[in-house]
Design a protein around this motif. Structure first.
Motif, PDB file in Angstrom:
ATOM      1  N   LEU A  48      -0.080  -8.074  -5.268  1.00  0.00           N
ATOM      2  CA  LEU A  48       0.926  -7.052  -5.540  1.00  0.00           C
ATOM      3  C   LEU A  48       2.225  -7.681  -6.021  1.00  0.00           C
ATOM      4  CD1 LEU A  48       1.887  -4.090  -5.429  1.00  0.00           C
ATOM      5  CD2 LEU A  48       2.560  -4.519  -3.048  1.00  0.00           C
ATOM      6  N   HIS A  49       2.609  -8.804  -5.429  1.00  0.00           N
ATOM      7  CA  HIS A  49       3.849  -9.476  -5.828  1.00  0.00           C
ATOM      8  C   HIS A  49       3.729 -10.022  -7.245  1.00  0.00           C
ATOM      9  CE1 HIS A  49       4.086 -10.297  -1.239  1.00  0.00           C
ATOM     10  NE2 HIS A  49       4.485  -9.073  -1.534  1.00  0.00           N
ATOM     11  N   VAL A  50       2.578 -10.543  -7.578  1.00  0.00           N
ATOM     12  CA  VAL A  50       2.349 -11.026  -8.948  1.00  0.00           C
ATOM     13  C   VAL A  50       2.474  -9.864  -9.936  1.00  0.00           C
ATOM     14  CG1 VAL A  50       0.682 -12.081 -10.529  1.00  0.00           C
ATOM     15  CG2 VAL A  50       0.887 -12.924  -8.171  1.00  0.00           C
ATOM     16  N   PHE A  51       1.958  -8.699  -9.537  1.00  0.00           N
ATOM     17  CA  PHE A  51       2.102  -7.516 -10.388  1.00  0.00           C
ATOM     18  C   PHE A  51       3.571  -7.170 -10.576  1.00  0.00           C
ATOM     19  CE2 PHE A  51       3.050  -2.968 -10.266  1.00  0.00           C
ATOM     20  CZ  PHE A  51       2.552  -2.593 -11.504  1.00  0.00           C
ATOM     21  N   ARG A  77       2.980  -0.071   3.530  1.00  0.00           N
ATOM     22  CA  ARG A  77       4.278  -0.457   4.056  1.00  0.00           C
ATOM     23  C   ARG A  77       4.243  -1.928   4.435  1.00  0.00           C
ATOM     24  NH1 ARG A  77       7.626   3.602   4.226  1.00  0.00           N
ATOM     25  NH2 ARG A  77       6.883   5.743   4.500  1.00  0.00           N
ATOM     26  N   GLU A  78       5.418  -2.536   4.477  1.00  0.00           N
ATOM     27  CA  GLU A  78       5.565  -3.964   4.786  1.00  0.00           C
ATOM     28  C   GLU A  78       4.935  -4.856   3.717  1.00  0.00           C
ATOM     29  OE1 GLU A  78       7.464  -4.883   7.315  1.00  0.00           O
ATOM     30  OE2 GLU A  78       7.713  -2.805   7.935  1.00  0.00           O
ATOM     31  N   SER A  79       4.811  -4.340   2.496  1.00  0.00           N
ATOM     32  CA  SER A  79       4.257  -5.167   1.410  1.00  0.00           C
ATOM     33  C   SER A  79       5.335  -5.603   0.425  1.00  0.00           C
ATOM     34  CB  SER A  79       3.146  -4.405   0.677  1.00  0.00           C
ATOM     35  OG  SER A  79       3.630  -3.177   0.148  1.00  0.00           O
ATOM     36  N   ALA A  80       6.602  -5.421   0.804  1.00  0.00           N
ATOM     37  CA  ALA A  80       7.756  -5.896   0.030  1.00  0.00           C
ATOM     38  C   ALA A  80       8.059  -5.039  -1.197  1.00  0.00           C
ATOM     39  CB  ALA A  80       7.589  -7.360  -0.379  1.00  0.00           C
ATOM     40  N   LYS A  81       7.643  -3.776  -1.186  1.00  0.00           N
ATOM     41  CA  LYS A  81       7.961  -2.897  -2.322  1.00  0.00           C
ATOM     42  C   LYS A  81       9.470  -2.766  -2.502  1.00  0.00           C
ATOM     43  CE  LYS A  81       5.874   0.823  -0.931  1.00  0.00           C
ATOM     44  NZ  LYS A  81       5.480   0.310   0.411  1.00  0.00           N
TER      45      LYS A  81
END
Length: 210
Positions: A48-51, A77-81
Motif C-alpha cells: 500500500l505504501h509503494v502504491f 485502519r492503522e495502515s498509514a493512510k
C-alpha cells in the motif's frame, strides 16, 4: 538507483532530489513517520505504501480536463493512510508547489482540522524542512506585518501555498484564496456512523461531494 551523495549535503541538492520524488522527500525529511514500534523502529514499506508513493508522483502533473482524476482509496485502519495522504504527499506537493491550494474535508470540521494541525506541526517543528523550505514553513504576512491566514481552518504560506480544512457540508462553492481556487481536494471519513445516517442523508452527501 544510485544518487550523488553530495546532493544530500546542500539545500539546493535536497530540493533537486525531492522535486519529483515523494519517496526521497519522505526519507530525507520524514523518517520519523516511516518507522514505528510495529516495525521495530525500522523503515519498511507495505504494498500500500509503494502504491501511495507511485500514485503520489501523479500530483506533479496538472490535470488537462475537468473530472480527470477522481480516486478512491480503501485500506484498513492503522495502515498509514492519513500519514501518506494528509502529511507526506501534501507537504511534498506544497514544498515544490505542485499544488498551490489543497482543501481537506471530513464528516466533521474538527476531524479535517486535525489533518491541517498535523501538517502545520511538521512545518513548525521539522528543522530540516524549515531550513530548506522557509517560505512554506512561514505564514504569509500582510504589508503591515500582521499574519494573513494561520488558523485551525486555513493556512497560507509565504510561498503562496494554501491549505484549508472543514466539514464536508460546509458551504464551499466558490472557495478561493485570493484569486486561487483549490487545485486538490482530499476527503477523509466523510460519512458518519450508520446509526446516524439515513438513505436520504447518503444521497444528499453524495450530491454535496459531487
Amino acid at each position: 538507483n544510485s544518487i550523488d551523495e553530495r546532493l544530500l549535503a546542500t539545500s539546493e541538492g535536497r530540493r533537486a532530489l525531492t522535486e519529483m520524488d515523494p519517496l526521497a522527500m519522505s526519507l530525507i525529511y520524514f523518517p520519523h513517520h516511516l518507522r514505528s514500534p510495529q516495525t521495530n523502529n525500522k523503515i519498511t514499506f507495505a504494498d500500500l505504501h509503494v502504491f501511495f508513493i507511485e500514485y503520489g508522483k501523479t500530483w506533479a502533473i496538472a490535470p488537462t480536463k475537468p473530472r480527470e482524476r477522481r480516486d478512491l482509496i480503501i485500506a484498513p485502519r492503522e495502515s498509514a493512510k492519513s500519514t501518506w495522504c494528509f502529511i507526506l504527499r501534501p507537504i511534498w506537493s506544497a514544498a515544490h508547489l505542485h499544488d498551490q491550494f489543497i482543501a481537506a474535508f471530513s464528516d466533521s470540521g474538527g476531524q479535517a482540522q486535525m489533518h491541517l494541525a498535523s501538517f502545520k506541526r511538521e512545518l513548525d517543528t521539522n528543522e530540516l524542512l524549515r531550513y530548506d523550505f522557509p517560505e512554506l514553513c512561514a505564514p504569509a504576512k500582510r504589508g503591515t506585518g500582521v499574519t494573513e491566514d494561520d488558523s485551525k481552518k486555513l493556512y497560507k504560506a509565504q510561498s503562496g501555498f494554501v491549505f484549508a480544512a472543514g466539514g464536508v457540508d460546509t458551504g464551499v462553492l466558490g472557495l478561493k484564496a485570493g484569486h486561487v481556487r483549490p487545485t486538490r481536494l482530499l476527503l477523509d471519513d466523510i460519512e458518519p456512523g450508520e446509526s446516524q445516517y439515513s438513505v436520504y442523508q447518503c444521497g444528499q452527501r453524495l450530491t454535496t461531494v459531487t
